[in-house]
Design an enzyme around this catalytic site. Structure first.
Site, PDB file in Angstrom:
ATOM      1  N   SER A 291      28.044 -13.364  -3.224  1.00 48.55           N
ATOM      2  CA  SER A 291      28.321 -14.774  -2.937  1.00 48.55           C
ATOM      3  C   SER A 291      27.866 -15.673  -4.088  1.00 48.55           C
ATOM      4  CB  SER A 291      27.608 -15.214  -1.661  1.00 48.55           C
ATOM      5  OG  SER A 291      27.936 -14.359  -0.596  1.00 48.55           O
TER       6      SER A 291
HETATM    7  N1  SAH Z   1      25.553 -10.868   1.237  1.00 50.06           N
HETATM    8  C1  SAH Z   1      26.374 -10.232   0.229  1.00 50.06           C
HETATM    9  C2  SAH Z   1      27.795 -10.714   0.271  1.00 50.06           C
HETATM   10  C3  SAH Z   1      28.751  -9.567   0.162  1.00 50.06           C
HETATM   11  S1  SAH Z   1      30.427  -9.906   0.585  1.00 50.06           S
HETATM   12  C4  SAH Z   1      25.756 -10.403  -1.152  1.00 50.06           C
HETATM   13  O1  SAH Z   1      24.804 -11.195  -1.309  1.00 50.06           O
HETATM   14  O2  SAH Z   1      26.195  -9.737  -2.084  1.00 50.06           O
HETATM   15  C5  SAH Z   1      30.441  -9.545   2.317  1.00 50.06           C
HETATM   16  C6  SAH Z   1      30.059  -8.161   2.739  1.00 50.06           C
HETATM   17  O3  SAH Z   1      30.298  -8.079   4.159  1.00 50.06           O
HETATM   18  C7  SAH Z   1      30.877  -7.041   2.115  1.00 50.06           C
HETATM   19  O4  SAH Z   1      30.022  -6.124   1.504  1.00 50.06           O
HETATM   20  C8  SAH Z   1      31.618  -6.404   3.310  1.00 50.06           C
HETATM   21  O5  SAH Z   1      31.784  -5.018   3.204  1.00 50.06           O
HETATM   22  C9  SAH Z   1      30.698  -6.769   4.452  1.00 50.06           C
HETATM   23  N2  SAH Z   1      31.321  -6.734   5.781  1.00 50.06           N
HETATM   24  C10 SAH Z   1      32.538  -7.192   6.155  1.00 50.06           C
HETATM   25  N3  SAH Z   1      32.744  -6.980   7.475  1.00 50.06           N
HETATM   26  C11 SAH Z   1      31.621  -6.373   7.947  1.00 50.06           C
HETATM   27  C12 SAH Z   1      31.222  -5.874   9.219  1.00 50.06           C
HETATM   28  N4  SAH Z   1      32.014  -5.958  10.282  1.00 50.06           N
HETATM   29  N5  SAH Z   1      30.004  -5.304   9.331  1.00 50.06           N
HETATM   30  C13 SAH Z   1      29.169  -5.200   8.250  1.00 50.06           C
HETATM   31  N6  SAH Z   1      29.493  -5.638   7.024  1.00 50.06           N
HETATM   32  C14 SAH Z   1      30.694  -6.218   6.862  1.00 50.06           C
END
Ligand code: SAH
Length: 222
Positions: free
Chosen positions: A69
């Protein structure tokens, strides 16, 4: 070369201070949140080839069609939880690179985080170990179901956007607990702050945002 030393120069203190100044200009006021961003080495959470861009205020690719993010959004979501009450147990849905978890772990007694893509989770765990962050518990699962074993949570943060708010996340909130999450179709999402009260839930819209979609099920490898 030790990964903590990679990209030295490009990731200098001056570059990081420039990011902090920008976040302040954009309205992040909480000094402890700004300090947490200042002290968390974002370049450790991206691929080496992108380390030189780690302190730009933008989302960056982390593989598997996912992104780390934007720092402003990480700060805004962290601030929304920190400003509204104490944080003992906090759940994050969507570990991704691990960066948001690392920032938030500074404010929680225990930070629980779940991720559906196993290789991303494995990599995030290595980073938590490398940075000696000891209060993060992580789990490979579909966060639509929260993490029921450890409820209730004082705070829940969701870093992918579902079309509707998953009911399980609401029920795993403590009375007085806060849920910060993007909700909506891709491209047109609202960042919501939801507070559980004695009688129900209060909702506030914080920002317009654009997150990757929240998906269902789990993935072992690609
Ligand atoms: N907090 C992260 C943001 C990553 S993007 C950071 O700081 O890098 C969002 C993430 O949510 C992705 O890795 C994706 O695989 C995950 N995601 C999407 N749907 C999900 C679900 N149902 N359960 C767990 N993770 C999920």
């Amino acid at each position: 070369m030790n990964s903590q030393h990679r990209g030295i120069g490009m990731t200098s203190q001056r570059t990081r201070e420039r990011l902090i100044k920008r976040l302040e200009e954009q309205g992040i006021r909480n000094a402890t949140v700004l300090d947490a961003i200042r002290q968390t080495p974002r370049h450790i959470f991206v691929d080496e080839a992108l380390a030189s861009r780690a302190y730009e205020d933008t989302a960056l690719p982390i593989g598997y069609s996912q992104t780390i993010s934007q720092p402003f959004i990480v700060a805004r979501m962290t601030e929304a939880l920190v400003n509204t009450g104490p944080l003992h147990k906090v759940l994050e849905v969507g570990t991704g690179s691990g960066y948001q978890a690392a920032v938030l772990s500074r404010f929680a007694t225990t930070l629980y985080t779940v991720e559906r893509i196993e290789p991303l989770l494995a990599q995030a765990r290595r980073r938590f170990m490398e940075l000696r962050i000891r209060n993060i518990r992580s789990h490979h699962s579909d966060g639509n179901w929260g993490w029921p074993e450890h409820e209730p949570y004082d705070g829940i943060i969701v870093t992918a956007a579902p079309v509707d708010i998953p009911q399980s996340l609401l029920t795993q909130l403590q009375i007085g607990g806060r849920l910060v999450m993007p909700v909506g179709q891709s491209g047109v999402q609202n960042l919501l702050l939801i507070t559980r009260t004695e009688t129900g839930f209060e909702k506030e819209v914080l920002n317009q945002v654009s997150f990757v979609p929240m998906l269902g099920g789990t993935v072992e490898t690609f």
